[in-house]
Scaffold this motif. Structure first.
Motif, short mmCIF file in Angstrom:
data_model
loop_
_atom_site.label_atom_id
_atom_site.label_comp_id
_atom_site.label_asym_id
_atom_site.label_seq_id
_atom_site.Cartn_x
_atom_site.Cartn_y
_atom_site.Cartn_z
N LEU A 9 0.83 -1.20 0.00
CA LEU A 9 0.00 0.00 0.00
C LEU A 9 0.87 1.25 0.00
CD1 LEU A 9 -2.75 1.39 0.15
CD2 LEU A 9 -2.67 1.10 2.64
N LYS A 10 1.93 1.27 0.81
CA LYS A 10 2.84 2.40 0.85
C LYS A 10 3.46 2.64 -0.52
CE LYS A 10 7.34 3.88 2.34
NZ LYS A 10 8.01 4.16 1.11
N LYS A 11 3.91 1.59 -1.16
CA LYS A 11 4.53 1.72 -2.49
C LYS A 11 3.52 2.24 -3.51
CE LYS A 11 8.29 -1.56 -1.94
NZ LYS A 11 9.40 -0.62 -2.12
N LYS A 12 2.28 1.78 -3.42
CA LYS A 12 1.22 2.23 -4.33
C LYS A 12 0.92 3.71 -4.12
CE LYS A 12 -2.78 1.75 -6.78
NZ LYS A 12 -2.85 3.05 -7.42
N ILE A 13 0.80 4.11 -2.85
CA ILE A 13 0.53 5.51 -2.53
C ILE A 13 1.69 6.38 -3.00
CG2 ILE A 13 0.26 7.17 -0.65
CD1 ILE A 13 -1.23 4.92 0.89
N GLU A 14 2.92 5.92 -2.75
CA GLU A 14 4.09 6.69 -3.16
C GLU A 14 4.13 6.86 -4.68
OE1 GLU A 14 8.93 6.78 -2.56
OE2 GLU A 14 7.78 5.16 -1.65
N ALA A 15 3.84 5.79 -5.41
CA ALA A 15 3.81 5.87 -6.87
C ALA A 15 2.73 6.84 -7.34
CB ALA A 15 3.58 4.48 -7.47
N ASP A 16 1.58 6.79 -6.70
CA ASP A 16 0.49 7.71 -7.06
C ASP A 16 0.89 9.16 -6.79
OD1 ASP A 16 -1.07 5.58 -7.85
OD2 ASP A 16 -2.33 5.58 -6.05
N LEU A 17 1.51 9.42 -5.64
CA LEU A 17 1.94 10.77 -5.31
C LEU A 17 2.99 11.26 -6.29
CD1 LEU A 17 2.13 10.56 -1.40
CD2 LEU A 17 0.43 11.80 -2.75
N LEU A 18 3.92 10.38 -6.66
CA LEU A 18 4.94 10.76 -7.64
C LEU A 18 4.31 11.09 -8.99
CD1 LEU A 18 7.79 8.23 -6.79
CD2 LEU A 18 7.94 10.73 -6.69
N THR A 19 3.30 10.33 -9.37
CA THR A 19 2.61 10.59 -10.64
C THR A 19 1.85 11.91 -10.58
OG1 THR A 19 2.36 8.22 -11.07
CG2 THR A 19 0.87 9.71 -12.24
N ILE A 20 1.14 12.14 -9.50
CA ILE A 20 0.33 13.35 -9.37
C ILE A 20 1.19 14.61 -9.26
CG2 ILE A 20 -1.29 14.59 -7.86
CD1 ILE A 20 -2.43 11.76 -7.15
N PHE A 21 2.20 14.57 -8.38
CA PHE A 21 2.98 15.78 -8.10
C PHE A 21 4.30 15.85 -8.87
CE2 PHE A 21 0.22 15.19 -4.37
CZ PHE A 21 -0.50 16.36 -4.48
N GLY A 22 4.74 14.72 -9.41
CA GLY A 22 5.91 14.71 -10.26
C GLY A 22 7.23 14.98 -9.59
N SER A 23 7.31 14.75 -8.29
CA SER A 23 8.55 15.04 -7.57
C SER A 23 8.64 14.18 -6.31
CB SER A 23 8.59 16.51 -7.16
OG SER A 23 9.69 16.78 -6.33
N PRO A 24 9.87 13.80 -5.92
CA PRO A 24 10.03 13.08 -4.66
C PRO A 24 9.89 13.99 -3.45
CG PRO A 24 12.16 13.37 -5.69
CD PRO A 24 11.12 13.90 -6.66
N LEU A 25 9.80 15.31 -3.69
CA LEU A 25 9.57 16.28 -2.63
C LEU A 25 8.19 16.88 -2.78
CD1 LEU A 25 12.90 18.33 -2.64
CD2 LEU A 25 12.21 16.57 -1.03
N LEU A 26 7.52 17.04 -1.66
CA LEU A 26 6.21 17.69 -1.67
C LEU A 26 6.31 19.02 -0.93
CD1 LEU A 26 3.82 14.70 -0.85
CD2 LEU A 26 4.40 15.64 -3.08
#
Length: 92
Positions: A9-26
């Motif tokens: 689940l963590k990996k899925k959420i992280e991949a989704d966040l990376l796709t949405i925001f396009g950066s490893p930093l938020l």
């Protein structure tokens, strides 16, 4: 939920966040959306009160606060696990 499921689940959420925001930093603005806060000001207030549940940091020559996408994903996955455990506890 098993540890493997939480990690998935963590990996899925992280991949989704990376796709949405396009950066490893938020940024705080990104976290407002990702964590469903009402405003960036509410996050800033939580950070100043030291009650914000995710580690944030400054970067040189930048005014904004940042969090790692992986830290946000970990927090969200942990909250999902906690919620599921709470439901199971109520059913017993």
């Amino acid at each position: 939920m098993t540890d493997a499921q939480v990690l998935a689940l963590k990996k899925k959420i992280e991949a989704d966040l990376l796709t949405i925001f396009g950066s490893p930093l938020l940024t705080v603005s990104d976290m407002t959306k990702a964590l469903n806060y009402s405003s960036a000001a509410s996050i800033h207030q939580s950070i100043s009160k030291k009650t914000f549940p995710i580690k944030v940091f400054n970067m040189p020559n930048r005014r904004e606060k940042f969090a790692l996408t992986s830290d946000v994903a970990t927090y969200l996955a942990e909250q999902a696990l906690k919620s599921e455990q709470d439901k199971q506890g109520e059913e017993k």
